[in-house]
Design an enzyme around this catalytic site. Sequence first.
Site, PDB file in Angstrom:
ATOM      1  N   ILE A 141      -8.508  50.210 104.741  1.00  0.00           N
ATOM      2  CA  ILE A 141      -7.777  50.021 103.478  1.00  0.00           C
ATOM      3  C   ILE A 141      -6.896  48.762 103.578  1.00  0.00           C
ATOM      4  O   ILE A 141      -6.437  48.418 104.665  1.00  0.00           O
ATOM      5  CB  ILE A 141      -6.907  51.258 103.130  1.00  0.00           C
ATOM      6  CG1 ILE A 141      -6.000  51.663 104.297  1.00  0.00           C
ATOM      7  CG2 ILE A 141      -7.761  52.423 102.670  1.00  0.00           C
ATOM      8  CD1 ILE A 141      -4.987  52.724 103.944  1.00  0.00           C
TER       9      ILE A 141
ATOM     10  N   PHE B 226       1.213  55.716 108.492  1.00  0.00           N
ATOM     11  CA  PHE B 226       0.387  55.705 109.691  1.00  0.00           C
ATOM     12  C   PHE B 226       1.262  55.374 110.900  1.00  0.00           C
ATOM     13  O   PHE B 226       1.909  54.327 110.927  1.00  0.00           O
ATOM     14  CB  PHE B 226      -0.720  54.655 109.588  1.00  0.00           C
ATOM     15  CG  PHE B 226      -1.779  54.988 108.582  1.00  0.00           C
ATOM     16  CD1 PHE B 226      -2.820  55.841 108.900  1.00  0.00           C
ATOM     17  CD2 PHE B 226      -1.724  54.462 107.302  1.00  0.00           C
ATOM     18  CE1 PHE B 226      -3.797  56.166 107.964  1.00  0.00           C
ATOM     19  CE2 PHE B 226      -2.699  54.776 106.356  1.00  0.00           C
ATOM     20  CZ  PHE B 226      -3.739  55.630 106.693  1.00  0.00           C
TER      21      PHE B 226
ATOM     22  N   PHE C 147      -2.665  64.261 107.198  1.00  0.00           N
ATOM     23  CA  PHE C 147      -3.968  64.300 106.520  1.00  0.00           C
ATOM     24  C   PHE C 147      -5.102  63.816 107.399  1.00  0.00           C
ATOM     25  O   PHE C 147      -6.264  64.060 107.132  1.00  0.00           O
ATOM     26  CB  PHE C 147      -3.935  63.521 105.189  1.00  0.00           C
ATOM     27  CG  PHE C 147      -3.718  62.041 105.341  1.00  0.00           C
ATOM     28  CD1 PHE C 147      -2.444  61.516 105.232  1.00  0.00           C
ATOM     29  CD2 PHE C 147      -4.785  61.183 105.588  1.00  0.00           C
ATOM     30  CE1 PHE C 147      -2.240  60.140 105.379  1.00  0.00           C
ATOM     31  CE2 PHE C 147      -4.589  59.816 105.724  1.00  0.00           C
ATOM     32  CZ  PHE C 147      -3.307  59.298 105.621  1.00  0.00           C
TER      33      PHE C 147
END
Length: 459
Positions: free
Chosen positions: A315, A358, A295
């Site tokens: 985040i 990630f 993404f």
Amino acid sequence: MAFRGWRPPPPPLLLLLLWVTGQAAPVAGLGSDAELQIERRFVPDECPRTVRSGDFVRYHYVGTFPDGQKFDSSYDRDSTFNVFVGKGQLITGMDQALVGMCVNERRFVKIPPKLAYGNEGVSGVIPPNSVLHFDVLLMDIWNSEDQVQIHTYFKPPSCPRTIQVSDFVRYHYNGTFLDGTLFDSSHNRMKTYDTYVGIGWLIPGMDKGLLGMCVGEKRIITIPPFLAYGEDGDGKDIPGQASLVFDVALLDLHNPKDSISIENKVVPENCERISQSGDFLRYHYNGTLLDGTLFDSSYSRNRTFDTYIGQGYVIPGMDEGLLGVCIGEKRRIVVPPHLGYGEEGRDGEVPGSAVLVFDIELLELVAGLPEGYMFIWNGEVSPNLFEEIDKDGNGEVLLEEFSEYIHAQVASGKGKLAPGFDAELIVKNMFTNQDRNGDGKVTAEEFKLKDQEAKHDEL
Ligand SMILES: *[C@@H]1O[C@H](CO)[C@@H](O)[C@H](O)[C@H]1NC(C)=O
Ligand SMILES: *[C@@H]1O[C@H](CO)[C@@H](O)[C@H](O)[C@H]1NC(C)=O
Ligand SMILES: *[C@@H]1O[C@H](CO)[C@@H](O)[C@H](O)[C@H]1NC(C)=O
């Protein structure tokens, strides 16, 4: 032509069937018509199960007399006939004719009067001693002993975790009836189905059928009606007593109690310093969903992502996951949605309630300045600061002089500018702050005043 939605009331014939059956006396001596005849007009290639006495079935039929005249049809009522087989709820010939049938099989059966309504018939509908022909199409079979059936047809090579009770999942599915008719699909809404499992948010059969599934797995879950929508159906697309078949592909799985997890660490041998809250980091990353969909990636922008950590710029899961990293280290940080983009997701990139993966590589790590500072001295501040800055000794410091001095301090390691900001802009702000009257020059007097106030971002 009838209006859509209007249906004639069902004729009472089939109820009569039940009532009359017991009384029908056997009739002998009617030649070839005396026996039950079954012609299998269509048998599907796939037949995982056939009707046995005691099963419950849903089927369509057209009933005719040998001359072709129709006396009854389920199609006219636009709903299947639903009944137990072999329990005397049907005329005997039908109880026998349905046995051994597959879903989607079509049978043409000829039932002699002794196995139908005998020499009495049904007043006004079936004359005495009638041979009955039925064209039958079987739609559904189940049995009260049935369980949820699970057939996994694709299993991913790695499965670190499977669905447990109270997990939250995102999946795609196609819902069909046993005969293959599609009644619902998440694809039509172009959105995954997102739900908790095992806590009654789903029909019981689905709550059970999803357990133990891996992300990436595909399975067929077959559910009998009593673990789905039961006798009444859902009032919309699913009729009463329907078995349901769900083709499910699991995309995402987490538990609201999950914290972040760090995997696949590759740490360089020399590790002088590990990142801590307040540090400034430059790193590359690939961001994917659990199903492997990319993404976001810093590589695609051809530049590192640069940020302070531990201060809410990224985040929460990344703020936490980016702690304790060495320069050159690679690691995978798995972030549950409540520490990522939550139920909303991120427009067009991350779907709601998605787990984020990630893969990062840390390229640079600079210790941050204490909160609020843009420049600090590493050691003692010179007592003759103004004189040192005012190189030409004219009693005034211009921006150029000031900038040259600050950069020299940074270059020699005596001072430090906050990383991640435009150095010229910081220097200019510092200068403007000292230049109280805004005339573009800082005098010794202006310098002293500011010095006494001893505020952030200043000398
Ligand atoms: C559902 O149907 C779609 C469209 O035919 C297909 O692409 C998909 O693989 C099917 N299965 C699942 C689990 O979505
Ligand atoms: C990315 O940066 C490298 C090095 O500066 C350069 O050689 C390359 O052409 C860049 N690629 C893109 C797609 O901008
Ligand atoms: C990100 O993906 C690219 C392309 O697949 C790969 O070359 C690179 O090593 C990946 N980076 C990390 C940190 O995994």
